[in-house]
Design a protein around this motif. Structure first.
Motif, mmCIF file in Angstrom:
data_model
loop_
_atom_site.group_PDB
_atom_site.id
_atom_site.type_symbol
_atom_site.label_atom_id
_atom_site.label_comp_id
_atom_site.label_asym_id
_atom_site.label_seq_id
_atom_site.Cartn_x
_atom_site.Cartn_y
_atom_site.Cartn_z
ATOM 1 N N PRO B 4 0.837 -1.202 0.000
ATOM 2 C CA PRO B 4 0.000 0.000 0.000
ATOM 3 C C PRO B 4 0.873 1.254 0.000
ATOM 4 O O PRO B 4 2.032 1.214 0.403
ATOM 5 C CB PRO B 4 -0.800 -0.118 1.301
ATOM 6 N N PRO B 5 0.336 2.389 -0.460
ATOM 7 C CA PRO B 5 1.151 3.607 -0.528
ATOM 8 C C PRO B 5 1.596 4.063 0.863
ATOM 9 O O PRO B 5 0.841 3.964 1.822
ATOM 10 C CB PRO B 5 0.210 4.637 -1.166
ATOM 11 N N ALA B 6 2.825 4.550 0.939
ATOM 12 C CA ALA B 6 3.403 4.940 2.231
ATOM 13 C C ALA B 6 3.201 6.435 2.430
ATOM 14 O O ALA B 6 4.136 7.228 2.402
ATOM 15 C CB ALA B 6 4.871 4.563 2.265
ATOM 16 N N THR B 7 1.950 6.798 2.621
ATOM 17 C CA THR B 7 1.599 8.222 2.664
ATOM 18 C C THR B 7 0.856 8.595 3.942
ATOM 19 O O THR B 7 0.225 9.645 4.017
ATOM 20 C CB THR B 7 0.715 8.577 1.453
ATOM 21 N N ASP B 8 0.931 7.739 4.973
ATOM 22 C CA ASP B 8 0.193 8.037 6.209
ATOM 23 C C ASP B 8 0.903 9.068 7.076
ATOM 24 O O ASP B 8 0.261 9.762 7.863
ATOM 25 C CB ASP B 8 -0.019 6.748 7.009
ATOM 26 N N ALA B 9 2.220 9.138 6.967
ATOM 27 C CA ALA B 9 2.990 10.135 7.718
ATOM 28 C C ALA B 9 4.326 10.315 7.004
ATOM 29 O O ALA B 9 4.732 9.459 6.208
ATOM 30 C CB ALA B 9 3.218 9.699 9.161
ATOM 31 N N GLY B 10 5.007 11.415 7.283
ATOM 32 C CA GLY B 10 6.256 11.727 6.600
ATOM 33 C C GLY B 10 7.417 11.855 7.566
ATOM 34 O O GLY B 10 7.246 12.264 8.716
#
Lengths: 152, 152
Positions: B4-10
């Motif tokens: 899944p895309p790794a866009t939950d936190a930076g």
């Protein structure tokens, strides 16, 4: 300080941690091994990645302290006018608010892991699970660095 | 599996780790306390956050395993046909490739920290530094959760 943008790499939340603590003013400052039972819920598609975790009495839990400020270089945790460098504290406030705990594994039930020893808020996003460092022997074949000891 | 895309936190890289290992085939599988000296270089604006870190004999180093695949649920680290769940391994390959080590602190010189006990590639991005768990007493005032012991 204006914190630099957090765009160097991205995280995916792989689960959610359920604890008894719903306010930051209640959470323990550090987990205790005889603390309350907490539940780690792992999301699809990562559930099969739990295979074999139940062989370890202690696991390292890595989570995202989602409510934390990220811009403090110095902090005053005792609120007494003295400050300390952020990296000399285990405060949740840090440039990358990653929490790590060594938790006692109580059981694994499908997608849920029961543990003691956590110190985070209910609903905290999960980033990773690993066998505790001292309990783990790598199954991968040896590499040259394994045998390298210190120079000065 | 498609991760899944790794866009939950930076994340923000706060430094860079210099080690003797320039190939993944050379790095130790796990760091050793008598291993070679490694240098952790902390970037501005985080250097003042090191204040007080030199009081701890061991520190937790958290880093980003930047070359790792993130899509494996099962792995075969011994390459022998058997597989194990990713979370039952300390392999660098994991959905959020975060490495954690307990390193022996040798010294702090301005923005550079000298340690032993790391196991990562030269150039690995640094995410966080904390006092080692067992050596640290929180300076913050007690909270109710500190005293909460386990139910069933």
């Amino acid at each position: 300080m204006a914190a630099p943008p957090a765009t160097d790499a991205g995280l995916v939340f792989i689960g959610r941690i359920r604890t008894p603590w719903t306010s930051r003013l209640e959470t323990p400052r550090q987990g205790r091994t005889d603390g309350p039972l907490c539940r780690i819920e792992v999301f699809d598609p990562w559930v099969p990645a739990l295979a074999g975790l139940d062989r370890f009495a202690q696991i390292e839990v890595i989570y995202w302290l989602h409510l934390s400020r990220r811009d403090l270089v110095l902090q005053s945790p005792a609120n007494d006018g003295t400050t300390r460098g952020t990296f000399s504290l285990r405060s949740p406030v840090r440039p990358n608010p990653i929490g790590t705990s060594i938790a006692t594994l109580v059981g694994v039930e499908q997608s849920t892991i029961l543990v003691r020893g956590l110190d985070c808020l209910d609903g905290t996003p999960l980033l990773d699970l690993k066998p505790a460092r001292g309990l783990f022997t790598p199954p991968a074949p040896p590499q040259p660095g394994d045998f390298q000891v210190g120079d000065t």
